[in-house]
Design an enzyme around this catalytic site. Sequence first.
Site, short mmCIF file in Angstrom:
data_model
loop_
_atom_site.label_atom_id
_atom_site.label_comp_id
_atom_site.label_asym_id
_atom_site.label_seq_id
_atom_site.Cartn_x
_atom_site.Cartn_y
_atom_site.Cartn_z
N TYR A 1 -0.96 -1.37 10.29
CA TYR A 1 -1.14 -1.33 8.88
C TYR A 1 -0.01 -1.00 7.96
CZ TYR A 1 -3.42 -1.00 4.18
OH TYR A 1 -3.93 -1.25 2.75
N SER B 1 0.94 -1.23 0.21
CA SER B 1 -0.06 -0.05 -0.15
C SER B 1 0.93 1.13 -0.17
CB SER B 1 -0.89 0.07 1.37
OG SER B 1 -1.35 1.34 1.50
#
Length: 246
Positions: free
Chosen positions: A143, A130
């Site tokens: 994350y 990401s």
Amino acid sequence: MKSAIVTGAGAGIGEAISKKLSENNYRVGMLDLNKDNVIEASKKIKNTTPLYADVTEEESVNEAFKEFGETPDLLVNNVGIVLFGPLEEHSVNDYSKSLNINLLGSFITSRILINDMIKRGSGSIINMSSVNGVNPGIGIGAYPASKAGVISMTQQMAIEWGKLGIRVNCISPGFIDAGMSKPIYEDKKVAALRGGAVPVGRLGEANDIANAVIFLDSENASYINGHNLVVDGGVISSVIAQLPRE
Ligand SMILES: NC(=O)c1ccc[n+]([C@@H]2O[C@H](COP(=O)([O-])OP(=O)(O)OC[C@H]3O[C@@H](n4cnc5c(N)ncnc54)[C@H](O)[C@@H]3O)[C@@H](O)[C@H]2O)c1
């Protein structure tokens, strides 16, 4: 016909990747923890097999991969979760859950298939990171650390397995109007503000990521190994340009 297994394929980006692979003449194993979703998604896409497993449970992944019946040419480690909240309130369990699913899960699936890929002397793995694996965000717990780990793991896999015929790359999507981010962009004001902040002037689509998968697995990418392909319309390159001047 080439074959592929896509994890986290029951929804969002994973479903779009599976569809694009099918359209490009791949036989696809669609693996997900959510059995109902993956069965429904697979019904809509030709040449696909629904597979059911939790990527953190080695034995169940092994069984699901056996059901697919062959070592795939391509493994797309697409599974990912995000748990929200301020870091100081994040429980150790939640932090470790994100690391386990986002990072360890992709090692487990790769570890199960890699020796057969090595025996065959060919294969490709694409891991999903990401933009938060490059630049962290606020309020998203483990994350960013998990996705930075995915980039590093990709590089290590690439240098260890490249000479054995296996290319390993990763993709870092930006602001994508699909899957886990879809609820955020249902607010049209947020969608317009976010889309407007992207240098190409729009939010990304799941299909933008599926196109990157097709490219990275193609002959055109045969010299690309250990790369993190950022697919974000230029947004992380624009951070300094967007800082206020006065
Ligand atoms: N949507 C975005 O804006 C965006 C941006 C950057 C990166 N990503 C990454 O793209 C990937 C796909 O994201 P998405 O938006 O489609 O998410 P999503 O939540 O729509 O889909 C994820 C899928 O993974 C499955 N899953 C979750 N845990 C699992 C487990 N332990 N075992 C097997 N399956 C499991 C879920 O059931 C779900 O179907 C993720 O890795 C995510 O981090 C997404």
